[in-house]
Design an enzyme around this catalytic site. Sequence first.
Site, PDB file in Angstrom:
ATOM      1  CG  ASP A  80      -0.267   0.073   2.534  1.00  0.00           C
ATOM      2  OD1 ASP A  80       0.697  -0.695   2.742  1.00  0.00           O
ATOM      3  OD2 ASP A  80      -0.681   0.879   3.395  1.00  0.00           O
ATOM      4  CD  GLU A 175       4.244   0.289   6.967  1.00  0.00           C
ATOM      5  OE1 GLU A 175       5.114   0.535   7.815  1.00  0.00           O
ATOM      6  OE2 GLU A 175       3.874   1.134   6.110  1.00  0.00           O
TER       7      GLU A 175
END
Length: 409
Positions: A80, A175
Amino acid sequence: MEKITDRFLRYVAVDTQSDPDSESQPSSEKQLDLLKMLRDELRAMGIEADMDEYGYVMAGIPANEGMEDVPPIGFIAHVDTSPDAPGCNIRPQIIPDYDGSDIPLKGVPGLSLKVSEFPELGEYKGQTLITTDGTTLLGADDKAGVAEIMSMAEYVMTHPEFRHGEIRIGFTPDEEIGRGVVKFDVAKFGAKYAYTMDGGKIGELEYENFNAASATVRIQGRNIHPGYAKDKMLNAILIGMEFNSLLPAAQRPEHTDGYEGFFHITDFKGTVEQAEFSYIIRDHDLGLYEKRKETMRKCADFINGKYGEGVASVEIRHQYYNMRKEVEPHIHIVEKAVKAMEMESITPIVRPIRGGTDGANLSFMGLPCPNIFAGGHNFHGKLEFVPVESMEKAVKVILNIISLFGKQA
């Protein structure tokens, strides 16, 4: 083998921005596009790889014959990108043989990476840099790490003479919003030790990080027609600004460094009637971290004492702890990473992370997990860049770590 530049550019072309306002896992469906791609690419290399219902991709390369006693070593990166800057329609600029001058970012007239503001650019003269065009982030955090791990996997699978123990590979979502390994199955992953490839400039090696929390401050105002508001109106926006002014100005990110913690306001929205302010709270020292959370609560108490009970409320959510105490008993994994860098003539830069990684939570879940450079600079913003040579060196460092573990067998 695919060039790491080409691999990296393929990955950054996929929009994988996580969503802090979503309660789903992963927080955005589009992260699955890259996670599925990685699973399928690993399988195409001949590696057993699976993706579970939460988006975690786990894969394994079996040990060579005679290397079965080597402890399984894992390498992990997140797919991400940060919600702090646009993450779609990325148009990278490739600067070959960088000459050391300012770099215009062509998507925004007048915007450039200036050597006067980022003197570290001078360290990469003669190298190939990949930058943004100034309209989005680049995504080197952490698609550089993803590309490095995938390049390592391809090398191992195409060089059967390379001696190694079992290698575990993991890719995670979310994350950037502090939920990267909330449902990660450490036992299923099967590594004894692991490394996140999620650091910054070449040479960075980290096994300390912030203790971290997020905080939401809500202000309940009272809207009265402004013509008749005297002694009646409570302007939630102004009261929220007053709340923020109670926090020590010297303890903001722009005024802190090293082991110094901070309060950081990241977002605000509201009207006269209601306002909401978002913060992150960080400190390496656990005691100071707890005091920072208490400071937020005391500020709310002050506001309520001044304007009335219930005007201010604070919701604090813990994100992760400092991994140092979990990694230090296994300091040999840090020492191997230092040696692996030195083998490539890289000067290790061992320092605390002024942030966090999946490795922090994994370390507390029983998987000691230091963090190694992925090579990028200026993460989370439109001035992000990464030198290609730093990514290439990162691949060699991974391979060196694997070899060093193998030599102890």
